[in-house]
Write a protein that holds these residues in place. Structure first.
Motif, PDB file in Angstrom:
ATOM      1  N   ILE A 275       0.838  -1.201   0.000  1.00 50.73           N
ATOM      2  CA  ILE A 275       0.000   0.000   0.000  1.00 50.73           C
ATOM      3  C   ILE A 275       0.873   1.251   0.000  1.00 50.73           C
ATOM      4  O   ILE A 275       0.640   2.192  -0.771  1.00 50.73           O
ATOM      5  N   ALA A 276       1.890   1.275   0.849  1.00 53.66           N
ATOM      6  CA  ALA A 276       2.781   2.438   0.919  1.00 53.66           C
ATOM      7  C   ALA A 276       3.484   2.669  -0.418  1.00 53.66           C
ATOM      8  O   ALA A 276       3.588   3.811  -0.888  1.00 53.66           O
ATOM      9  N   SER A 277       3.941   1.589  -1.040  1.00 53.03           N
ATOM     10  CA  SER A 277       4.610   1.713  -2.342  1.00 53.03           C
ATOM     11  C   SER A 277       3.646   2.232  -3.400  1.00 53.03           C
ATOM     12  O   SER A 277       4.024   3.062  -4.243  1.00 53.03           O
ATOM     13  N   GLU A 278       2.415   1.769  -3.351  1.00 54.65           N
ATOM     14  CA  GLU A 278       1.409   2.230  -4.307  1.00 54.65           C
ATOM     15  C   GLU A 278       1.128   3.712  -4.119  1.00 54.65           C
ATOM     16  O   GLU A 278       0.968   4.460  -5.093  1.00 54.65           O
ATOM     17  N   LEU A 279       1.088   4.165  -2.871  1.00 50.45           N
ATOM     18  CA  LEU A 279       0.845   5.585  -2.597  1.00 50.45           C
ATOM     19  C   LEU A 279       2.000   6.446  -3.104  1.00 50.45           C
ATOM     20  O   LEU A 279       1.774   7.514  -3.679  1.00 50.45           O
ATOM     21  N   ILE A 280       3.217   5.974  -2.897  1.00 46.06           N
ATOM     22  CA  ILE A 280       4.381   6.697  -3.420  1.00 46.06           C
ATOM     23  C   ILE A 280       4.326   6.744  -4.944  1.00 46.06           C
ATOM     24  O   ILE A 280       4.526   7.799  -5.558  1.00 46.06           O
ATOM     25  N   GLY A 281       4.019   5.608  -5.553  1.00 45.48           N
ATOM     26  CA  GLY A 281       3.937   5.552  -7.009  1.00 45.48           C
ATOM     27  C   GLY A 281       2.861   6.465  -7.572  1.00 45.48           C
ATOM     28  O   GLY A 281       3.089   7.195  -8.543  1.00 45.48           O
ATOM     29  N   SER A 282       1.693   6.459  -6.956  1.00 41.79           N
ATOM     30  CA  SER A 282       0.601   7.310  -7.432  1.00 41.79           C
ATOM     31  C   SER A 282       0.928   8.787  -7.263  1.00 41.79           C
ATOM     32  O   SER A 282       0.652   9.600  -8.143  1.00 41.79           O
ATOM     33  N   SER A 283       1.524   9.127  -6.136  1.00 38.93           N
ATOM     34  CA  SER A 283       1.893  10.521  -5.887  1.00 38.93           C
ATOM     35  C   SER A 283       2.961  10.993  -6.865  1.00 38.93           C
ATOM     36  O   SER A 283       2.880  12.103  -7.402  1.00 38.93           O
ATOM     37  N   CYS A 284       3.946  10.160  -7.103  1.00 42.86           N
ATOM     38  CA  CYS A 284       4.994  10.529  -8.044  1.00 42.86           C
ATOM     39  C   CYS A 284       4.488  10.529  -9.481  1.00 42.86           C
ATOM     40  O   CYS A 284       4.982  11.296 -10.315  1.00 42.86           O
ATOM     41  N   LEU A 285       3.484   9.712  -9.766  1.00 43.39           N
ATOM     42  CA  LEU A 285       2.878   9.732 -11.094  1.00 43.39           C
ATOM     43  C   LEU A 285       2.266  11.103 -11.359  1.00 43.39           C
ATOM     44  O   LEU A 285       2.447  11.673 -12.439  1.00 43.39           O
TER      45      LEU A 285
ATOM     46  N   SER B 236       9.284  10.216 -12.482  1.00 41.12           N
ATOM     47  CA  SER B 236       8.950   9.101 -13.381  1.00 41.12           C
ATOM     48  C   SER B 236       9.660   7.823 -12.955  1.00 41.12           C
ATOM     49  O   SER B 236       9.054   6.746 -12.909  1.00 41.12           O
ATOM     50  N   VAL B 237      10.949   7.931 -12.644  1.00 39.70           N
ATOM     51  CA  VAL B 237      11.730   6.765 -12.209  1.00 39.70           C
ATOM     52  C   VAL B 237      11.192   6.249 -10.873  1.00 39.70           C
ATOM     53  O   VAL B 237      11.027   5.034 -10.684  1.00 39.70           O
ATOM     54  N   ILE B 238      10.888   7.160  -9.957  1.00 33.81           N
ATOM     55  CA  ILE B 238      10.340   6.752  -8.657  1.00 33.81           C
ATOM     56  C   ILE B 238       9.005   6.050  -8.846  1.00 33.81           C
ATOM     57  O   ILE B 238       8.725   5.042  -8.181  1.00 33.81           O
ATOM     58  N   THR B 239       8.188   6.539  -9.767  1.00 37.82           N
ATOM     59  CA  THR B 239       6.893   5.906 -10.047  1.00 37.82           C
ATOM     60  C   THR B 239       7.074   4.453 -10.461  1.00 37.82           C
ATOM     61  O   THR B 239       6.415   3.555  -9.918  1.00 37.82           O
ATOM     62  N   VAL B 240       7.947   4.215 -11.404  1.00 37.48           N
ATOM     63  CA  VAL B 240       8.167   2.849 -11.907  1.00 37.48           C
ATOM     64  C   VAL B 240       8.695   1.947 -10.792  1.00 37.48           C
ATOM     65  O   VAL B 240       8.189   0.829 -10.581  1.00 37.48           O
ATOM     66  N   ILE B 241       9.676   2.422 -10.044  1.00 43.68           N
ATOM     67  CA  ILE B 241      10.253   1.625  -8.958  1.00 43.68           C
ATOM     68  C   ILE B 241       9.202   1.348  -7.880  1.00 43.68           C
ATOM     69  O   ILE B 241       9.092   0.220  -7.376  1.00 43.68           O
ATOM     70  N   ALA B 242       8.412   2.356  -7.550  1.00 42.39           N
ATOM     71  CA  ALA B 242       7.392   2.193  -6.508  1.00 42.39           C
ATOM     72  C   ALA B 242       6.329   1.180  -6.921  1.00 42.39           C
ATOM     73  O   ALA B 242       5.914   0.347  -6.107  1.00 42.39           O
ATOM     74  N   PHE B 243       5.889   1.230  -8.180  1.00 45.41           N
ATOM     75  CA  PHE B 243       4.865   0.267  -8.607  1.00 45.41           C
ATOM     76  C   PHE B 243       5.427  -1.154  -8.718  1.00 45.41           C
ATOM     77  O   PHE B 243       4.724  -2.123  -8.396  1.00 45.41           O
ATOM     78  N   ILE B 244       6.668  -1.296  -9.119  1.00 44.20           N
ATOM     79  CA  ILE B 244       7.292  -2.624  -9.121  1.00 44.20           C
ATOM     80  C   ILE B 244       7.365  -3.143  -7.682  1.00 44.20           C
ATOM     81  O   ILE B 244       7.013  -4.299  -7.404  1.00 44.20           O
ATOM     82  N   SER B 245       7.789  -2.294  -6.763  1.00 42.96           N
ATOM     83  CA  SER B 245       7.850  -2.676  -5.342  1.00 42.96           C
ATOM     84  C   SER B 245       6.474  -3.027  -4.811  1.00 42.96           C
ATOM     85  O   SER B 245       6.316  -3.996  -4.053  1.00 42.96           O
TER      86      SER B 245
ATOM     87  N   LEU C 252       2.939  -7.048  -2.659  1.00 46.58           N
ATOM     88  CA  LEU C 252       1.592  -7.627  -2.722  1.00 46.58           C
ATOM     89  C   LEU C 252       1.669  -9.129  -2.997  1.00 46.58           C
ATOM     90  O   LEU C 252       0.909  -9.908  -2.420  1.00 46.58           O
ATOM     91  N   SER C 253       2.618  -9.538  -3.815  1.00 45.82           N
ATOM     92  CA  SER C 253       2.751 -10.968  -4.105  1.00 45.82           C
ATOM     93  C   SER C 253       3.120 -11.763  -2.852  1.00 45.82           C
ATOM     94  O   SER C 253       2.655 -12.893  -2.675  1.00 45.82           O
TER      95      SER C 253
END
Length: 109
Positions: free
Chosen positions: A10-20, A32-41, A46-47
């Motif tokens: 959830i935290a990674s998704e929030l970082i990714g969405s905010s950076c998006l 942009s780079v933070i977004t990609v890294i955050a969504f991969i994380s 989640l897995s």
């Protein structure tokens, strides 16, 4: 530990969405780079959560809390506004996650 992984997702998704939002449609390199890294994380963590939390439960919590927190970030960080119907809808999401966690036998505690 399963809820720690879910929290990290959830935290990674929030970082990714905010950076998006901050990336201005991927025209700014660092957000942009933070977004990609955050969504991969996000999906990586989640897995791990899905190893012991049922998919429907984990995804509901992840999506629900992600929506609520993203809406709050949009208000407080990006100075966007929410009208009454949006606030009511967000309230329903919160209530749904609470009901599911308190009363559903699908949730493993």
């Amino acid at each position: 530990m399963k809820y720690v992984y879910l929290g990290l997702a959830i935290a990674s998704e929030l970082i990714g969405s905010s950076c998006l939002q901050a990336s201005k449609q991927f025209t700014k390199l660092v957000p942009s780079v933070i977004t990609v890294i955050a969504f991969i994380s996000c999906f990586y963590f989640l897995s791990f959560a899905l190893k012991s939390i049922p998919l429907g439960v984990a995804y509901s919590i992840w999506a629900g809390l992600g929506i609520v927190c993203t809406a709050l970030i949009s208000v407080f960080i990006f100075k966007q506004s929410l009208d009454a119907p949006a606030c009511i809808g967000i309230g329903f999401i919160v209530v749904g996650v609470i009901i599911m966690n308190l009363f559903s036998s699908s949730v493993s505690h």
